[in-house]
Design a protein around this motif. Sequence first.
Motif, PDB file in Angstrom:
ATOM      1  N   GLU A 141     -23.572 -24.032  -0.478  1.00 31.49           N
ATOM      2  CA  GLU A 141     -22.310 -23.329  -0.372  1.00 31.49           C
ATOM      3  C   GLU A 141     -21.516 -23.520  -1.658  1.00 31.49           C
ATOM      4  OE1 GLU A 141     -21.129 -23.743   4.264  1.00 31.49           O
ATOM      5  OE2 GLU A 141     -20.812 -25.524   3.020  1.00 31.49           O
ATOM      6  N   LYS A 142     -20.692 -22.562  -1.931  1.00 30.63           N
ATOM      7  CA  LYS A 142     -19.675 -22.655  -2.979  1.00 30.63           C
ATOM      8  C   LYS A 142     -18.435 -22.064  -2.334  1.00 30.63           C
ATOM      9  CE  LYS A 142     -18.416 -21.355  -7.629  1.00 30.63           C
ATOM     10  NZ  LYS A 142     -18.801 -20.698  -8.867  1.00 30.63           N
ATOM     11  N   ILE A 143     -17.575 -22.932  -1.805  1.00 30.21           N
ATOM     12  CA  ILE A 143     -16.437 -22.505  -1.003  1.00 30.21           C
ATOM     13  C   ILE A 143     -15.204 -22.343  -1.890  1.00 30.21           C
ATOM     14  CG2 ILE A 143     -14.979 -23.045   0.992  1.00 30.21           C
ATOM     15  CD1 ILE A 143     -17.994 -22.516   1.628  1.00 30.21           C
ATOM     16  N   THR A 144     -14.539 -21.208  -1.756  1.00 30.34           N
ATOM     17  CA  THR A 144     -13.332 -20.917  -2.524  1.00 30.34           C
ATOM     18  C   THR A 144     -12.104 -21.545  -1.873  1.00 30.34           C
ATOM     19  OG1 THR A 144     -12.822 -18.903  -1.286  1.00 30.34           O
ATOM     20  CG2 THR A 144     -14.303 -18.674  -3.187  1.00 30.34           C
ATOM     21  N   LEU A 145     -10.980 -21.413  -2.526  1.00 26.77           N
ATOM     22  CA  LEU A 145      -9.715 -21.921  -1.994  1.00 26.77           C
ATOM     23  C   LEU A 145      -9.380 -21.323  -0.639  1.00 26.77           C
ATOM     24  CD1 LEU A 145      -7.514 -21.751  -5.201  1.00 26.77           C
ATOM     25  CD2 LEU A 145      -8.613 -23.760  -4.214  1.00 26.77           C
ATOM     26  N   ASN A 155      -7.346 -27.787   1.573  1.00 25.10           N
ATOM     27  CA  ASN A 155      -7.456 -28.820   2.605  1.00 25.10           C
ATOM     28  C   ASN A 155      -7.096 -30.218   2.093  1.00 25.10           C
ATOM     29  OD1 ASN A 155      -9.747 -29.372   1.113  1.00 25.10           O
ATOM     30  ND2 ASN A 155     -11.160 -29.193   2.828  1.00 25.10           N
ATOM     31  N   GLN A 156      -6.854 -30.360   0.798  1.00 28.32           N
ATOM     32  CA  GLN A 156      -6.414 -31.627   0.236  1.00 28.32           C
ATOM     33  C   GLN A 156      -4.887 -31.745   0.219  1.00 28.32           C
ATOM     34  OE1 GLN A 156      -8.250 -31.115  -3.585  1.00 28.32           O
ATOM     35  NE2 GLN A 156     -10.136 -32.152  -2.958  1.00 28.32           N
ATOM     36  N   PHE A 174     -16.110 -14.477   6.816  1.00 30.05           N
ATOM     37  CA  PHE A 174     -15.488 -14.583   8.132  1.00 30.05           C
ATOM     38  C   PHE A 174     -15.707 -15.923   8.835  1.00 30.05           C
ATOM     39  CE2 PHE A 174     -16.135  -9.804   7.823  1.00 30.05           C
ATOM     40  CZ  PHE A 174     -14.900  -9.622   7.226  1.00 30.05           C
ATOM     41  N   ASP A 175     -15.936 -16.961   8.036  1.00 28.97           N
ATOM     42  CA  ASP A 175     -15.973 -18.319   8.568  1.00 28.97           C
ATOM     43  C   ASP A 175     -14.991 -19.192   7.778  1.00 28.97           C
ATOM     44  OD1 ASP A 175     -16.805 -20.221  10.389  1.00 28.97           O
ATOM     45  OD2 ASP A 175     -18.513 -20.858   9.183  1.00 28.97           O
ATOM     46  N   LYS A 176     -13.917 -18.558   7.317  1.00 28.77           N
ATOM     47  CA  LYS A 176     -12.937 -19.213   6.456  1.00 28.77           C
ATOM     48  C   LYS A 176     -12.376 -20.500   7.064  1.00 28.77           C
ATOM     49  CE  LYS A 176     -10.976 -15.019   4.344  1.00 28.77           C
ATOM     50  NZ  LYS A 176     -11.664 -15.074   3.097  1.00 28.77           N
ATOM     51  N   GLU A 177     -11.979 -20.429   8.307  1.00 26.08           N
ATOM     52  CA  GLU A 177     -11.316 -21.586   8.922  1.00 26.08           C
ATOM     53  C   GLU A 177     -12.224 -22.814   8.919  1.00 26.08           C
ATOM     54  OE1 GLU A 177      -8.211 -22.483  12.500  1.00 26.08           O
ATOM     55  OE2 GLU A 177      -9.381 -20.637  12.574  1.00 26.08           O
ATOM     56  N   ASN A 178     -13.463 -22.633   9.320  1.00 24.45           N
ATOM     57  CA  ASN A 178     -14.421 -23.757   9.297  1.00 24.45           C
ATOM     58  C   ASN A 178     -14.676 -24.230   7.867  1.00 24.45           C
ATOM     59  OD1 ASN A 178     -14.814 -23.940  12.075  1.00 24.45           O
ATOM     60  ND2 ASN A 178     -16.351 -22.329  12.040  1.00 24.45           N
ATOM     61  N   ASN A 179     -14.834 -23.285   6.951  1.00 23.86           N
ATOM     62  CA  ASN A 179     -15.086 -23.652   5.563  1.00 23.86           C
ATOM     63  C   ASN A 179     -13.918 -24.415   4.945  1.00 23.86           C
ATOM     64  OD1 ASN A 179     -17.622 -22.484   5.585  1.00 23.86           O
ATOM     65  ND2 ASN A 179     -16.922 -20.546   4.719  1.00 23.86           N
ATOM     66  N   LEU A 180     -12.697 -24.046   5.307  1.00 19.79           N
ATOM     67  CA  LEU A 180     -11.532 -24.733   4.775  1.00 19.79           C
ATOM     68  C   LEU A 180     -11.439 -26.172   5.215  1.00 19.79           C
ATOM     69  CD1 LEU A 180      -8.818 -21.952   5.069  1.00 19.79           C
ATOM     70  CD2 LEU A 180      -9.668 -22.987   2.951  1.00 19.79           C
ATOM     71  N   ARG A 181     -12.028 -26.496   6.341  1.00 19.79           N
ATOM     72  CA  ARG A 181     -11.921 -27.848   6.892  1.00 19.79           C
ATOM     73  C   ARG A 181     -13.026 -28.785   6.375  1.00 19.79           C
ATOM     74  NH1 ARG A 181      -7.766 -27.886  10.150  1.00 19.79           N
ATOM     75  NH2 ARG A 181      -7.121 -25.968  11.170  1.00 19.79           N
ATOM     76  N   LYS A 182     -13.923 -28.267   5.574  1.00 20.15           N
ATOM     77  CA  LYS A 182     -15.025 -29.086   5.042  1.00 20.15           C
ATOM     78  C   LYS A 182     -14.550 -29.995   3.931  1.00 20.15           C
ATOM     79  CE  LYS A 182     -18.578 -25.814   6.240  1.00 20.15           C
ATOM     80  NZ  LYS A 182     -19.602 -24.913   5.775  1.00 20.15           N
TER      81      LYS A 182
END
Length: 125
Positions: A3-7, A76-77, A117-125
């Motif tokens: 993964e490469k998760i954005t802001l 998330n920080q 469309f999995d932003k919320e889960n990705n933001l919490r990683k």
Amino acid sequence: MLEKITLCGDNCLECPRYQAQSDQEIRAVAELWHKVGWRGAIVSNEEIRCSGCSSHKQCTYRLVECVQEHRVHKCNQCAQFPCQKIADMLQRSKEYQQRCLEVCTPQEYARLARAFFDKENNLRK
């Protein structure tokens, strides 16, 4: 899974725009972005090309400026996470998801869902 998760919680490695290499692939992304309403017209390859988010890039949700202001690398920080900007962004994403369900082929939708469309889960990683 890599993964490469954005802001905002997008997964660049699943994004058709980030993955596009050839002029034909980039043009197809421009057409898809117009189809789902993310652009008002089919834009040039130069405008739609993406190499990922960075501190110099314009953010629709103004998250780049926000993380700089709060001196963190990711939302998330932040001590204020989740904030109203995140709530507004997630609501807008749900609206985009519904639009994509309405206008995309199943294959197009699957690609967009994995990326966006999995932003919320990705933001919490």
